[in-house]
Design an enzyme around this catalytic site. Structure first.
Site, PDB file in Angstrom:
ATOM      1  N   ASP A   7       5.752  31.044   0.967  1.00 40.68           N
ATOM      2  CA  ASP A   7       6.376  32.311   1.371  1.00 40.68           C
ATOM      3  C   ASP A   7       6.009  33.360   0.314  1.00 40.68           C
ATOM      4  OD1 ASP A   7       8.102  31.952  -0.783  1.00 40.68           O
ATOM      5  OD2 ASP A   7       9.947  32.060   0.403  1.00 40.68           O
ATOM      6  N   CYS A  64       7.465  28.002  -2.470  1.00 37.85           N
ATOM      7  CA  CYS A  64       8.333  29.170  -2.262  1.00 37.85           C
ATOM      8  C   CYS A  64       8.832  29.593  -3.644  1.00 37.85           C
ATOM      9  CB  CYS A  64       9.453  28.900  -1.259  1.00 37.85           C
ATOM     10  SG  CYS A  64      10.728  27.741  -1.772  1.00 37.85           S
ATOM     11  N   THR A  66      11.564  28.896  -5.452  1.00 33.70           N
ATOM     12  CA  THR A  66      12.006  27.747  -6.251  1.00 33.70           C
ATOM     13  C   THR A  66      11.379  26.439  -5.797  1.00 33.70           C
ATOM     14  OG1 THR A  66      13.817  27.400  -4.706  1.00 33.70           O
ATOM     15  CG2 THR A  66      14.291  28.770  -6.656  1.00 33.70           C
ATOM     16  N   HIS A  97       5.332   5.657  -5.610  1.00 37.18           N
ATOM     17  CA  HIS A  97       6.497   4.962  -5.046  1.00 37.18           C
ATOM     18  C   HIS A  97       6.941   5.492  -3.677  1.00 37.18           C
ATOM     19  CE1 HIS A  97       8.087   3.224  -9.127  1.00 37.18           C
ATOM     20  NE2 HIS A  97       6.813   2.947  -8.907  1.00 37.18           N
ATOM     21  N   HIS A 132       7.616  -0.936  -2.266  1.00 35.77           N
ATOM     22  CA  HIS A 132       7.938   0.456  -1.944  1.00 35.77           C
ATOM     23  C   HIS A 132       7.804   0.739  -0.448  1.00 35.77           C
ATOM     24  CE1 HIS A 132       8.185   1.129  -6.164  1.00 35.77           C
ATOM     25  NE2 HIS A 132       6.953   0.681  -6.336  1.00 35.77           N
TER      26      HIS A 132
HETATM   27  C1  RB5 Z   1      12.898  34.000  -1.063  1.00 32.05           C
HETATM   28  O1  RB5 Z   1      13.464  35.086  -1.662  1.00 32.05           O
HETATM   29  C2  RB5 Z   1      13.446  32.709  -1.681  1.00 32.05           C
HETATM   30  O2  RB5 Z   1      14.729  32.481  -1.221  1.00 32.05           O
HETATM   31  C3  RB5 Z   1      12.540  31.545  -1.367  1.00 32.05           C
HETATM   32  O3  RB5 Z   1      11.264  31.788  -1.841  1.00 32.05           O
HETATM   33  C4  RB5 Z   1      12.934  30.206  -1.945  1.00 32.05           C
HETATM   34  O4  RB5 Z   1      13.142  30.280  -3.319  1.00 32.05           O
HETATM   35  C5  RB5 Z   1      14.006  29.483  -1.248  1.00 32.05           C
HETATM   36  O5  RB5 Z   1      14.376  28.348  -1.574  1.00 32.05           O
END
Ligand code: RB5
Length: 146
Positions: A7, A64, A66, A97, A132
């Site tokens: 994203d 994304c 995080t 695993h 596994h």
């Molecule tokens: C987008 O702002 C953010 O929420 C997305 O990139 C991500 O971190 C969501 O888990």
């Protein structure tokens, strides 16, 4: 083929990882978007990448902000074992695993050099099978019971 998607929060890191896979690892990679930093919804890119991964028994990389949202979305898709990694040891172990077929990372949490080392380990480590596989079969059973 390695499928990669992100994203807007993962766009900058995705560009670096795509270049690294193609130029340094000399692997084929297909970029399924997004293609700029306009705000988009990460489940759409998890779906694009994971459908290719399942259909072609391939590997995928999702990024994304995080790595959390896109990994949660990926793991809703049957046949996907997506691991969110922020260091290479987890990437190695999830291949050995868990036979993870999708790697998720956070573009806002992992620096690009660390991310490259995570990607390299993820793409070059084999699944160990054996005991596994029995555990993965149990995960598949949970998926089938949905
Ligand atoms: C987008 O702002 C953010 O929420 C997305 O990139 C991500 O971190 C969501 O888990």
């Amino acid at each position: 083929m390695i499928y990669i998607g992100c994203d807007h929060g993962g766009f900058a890191l995705k560009q670096e990882i795509l270049k690294y896979i193609k130029e340094d690892l000399a692997e084929e990679a297909e970029d399924l978007g997004c293609y700029d930093t306009s705000s988009v919804d990460y489940p759409d890119y998890a779906e694009k990448v994971c459908k290719k991964v399942v259909a072609e028994n391939a590997k995928g990389i999702l990024i994304c902000g995080t790595g959390i949202g896109i990994s949660i979305a990926a793991n809703k898709i049957a046949g996907i074992r997506c691991a969110l990694c922020s260091e290479p040891f987890s990437a190695e172990m999830t291949r050995r695993h868990n036979n993870a077929n999708v790697l998720a990372m956070g573009g806002r949490t992992v620096g690009s050099e660390l991310a490259k080392s995570i990607v390299k380990v993820f793409l070059t480590t084999e699944f160990e099978g054996g005991r596994h596989q029995k555990r993965l079969d149990k995960i598949s059973a949970l998926e089938a019971a949905k």
